[in-house]
Design a protein around this motif. Structure first.
Motif, short mmCIF file in Angstrom:
data_model
loop_
_atom_site.label_atom_id
_atom_site.label_comp_id
_atom_site.label_asym_id
_atom_site.label_seq_id
_atom_site.Cartn_x
_atom_site.Cartn_y
_atom_site.Cartn_z
N GLY A 1 0.71 -1.33 0.05
CA GLY A 1 -0.03 -0.07 0.06
C GLY A 1 0.76 1.34 0.08
O GLY A 1 0.42 2.15 -0.85
N ALA A 2 1.91 1.20 0.85
CA ALA A 2 3.00 2.29 0.78
C ALA A 2 3.51 2.81 -0.47
O ALA A 2 3.53 3.89 -1.05
N ALA A 3 3.89 1.63 -1.05
CA ALA A 3 4.49 1.78 -2.70
C ALA A 3 3.43 2.24 -3.50
O ALA A 3 4.02 3.00 -4.30
N VAL A 4 2.24 2.11 -3.51
CA VAL A 4 1.34 2.41 -4.20
C VAL A 4 1.03 3.82 -4.17
O VAL A 4 1.10 4.79 -5.10
N CYS A 5 1.08 4.30 -2.88
CA CYS A 5 0.79 5.53 -2.26
C CYS A 5 2.13 6.54 -2.91
O CYS A 5 1.76 7.45 -3.40
N VAL A 6 3.13 6.28 -2.69
CA VAL A 6 4.37 6.88 -2.92
C VAL A 6 4.48 6.88 -4.58
O VAL A 6 4.59 8.15 -5.23
N GLY B 1 -3.69 3.76 -1.87
CA GLY B 1 -2.82 2.78 -1.01
C GLY B 1 -3.70 2.23 0.17
O GLY B 1 -3.41 0.93 0.22
N LEU B 2 -4.63 2.47 0.64
CA LEU B 2 -5.73 1.96 1.70
C LEU B 2 -6.52 0.96 0.76
O LEU B 2 -6.53 -0.27 1.32
N LEU B 3 -6.68 1.14 -0.16
CA LEU B 3 -7.69 0.13 -0.80
C LEU B 3 -6.95 -1.09 -1.59
O LEU B 3 -7.41 -1.96 -1.47
N THR B 4 -5.68 -0.65 -1.76
CA THR B 4 -4.70 -1.88 -2.26
C THR B 4 -4.65 -2.87 -0.91
O THR B 4 -4.65 -4.03 -1.09
N VAL B 5 -4.20 -2.32 0.41
CA VAL B 5 -4.16 -3.13 1.46
C VAL B 5 -5.55 -3.81 1.92
O VAL B 5 -5.09 -4.97 2.05
N ILE B 6 -6.53 -3.12 1.59
CA ILE B 6 -7.67 -3.78 2.05
C ILE B 6 -8.16 -4.83 1.20
O ILE B 6 -8.46 -6.23 1.51
N LEU B 7 -7.84 -4.64 -0.22
CA LEU B 7 -8.26 -5.85 -1.25
C LEU B 7 -7.10 -7.02 -0.85
O LEU B 7 -7.51 -8.31 -1.10
N ILE B 8 -5.90 -6.66 -0.63
CA ILE B 8 -4.77 -7.97 -0.37
C ILE B 8 -5.17 -8.51 0.97
O ILE B 8 -5.31 -9.79 0.95
N ARG B 9 -5.83 -7.89 2.05
CA ARG B 9 -6.14 -8.55 3.19
C ARG B 9 -7.36 -9.30 2.93
O ARG B 9 -7.68 -10.21 3.24
#
Length: 44
Positions: free
Chosen positions: A2-7, A22-30
């Protein structure tokens, strides 16, 4: 991840949409990790 997507997206978008992506990426991975029961290898 998520941090990589955000940066990466901060160079194209403003801060808030990049953080939301980035938050959406982390939520989808989880979600997918829970749904497909992904696990990290255990140390023996």
């Amino acid at each position: 991840m998520g941090a990589a997507v955000c940066v990466f997206l901060e160079s194209f978008w403003d801060d808030l949409p990049a953080m939301a992506a980035g938050l959406l990426t982390v939520i989808l991975i989880r979600f997918f990790a829970t749904h497909y029961r992904w696990n990290l290898p255990k140390i023996t």
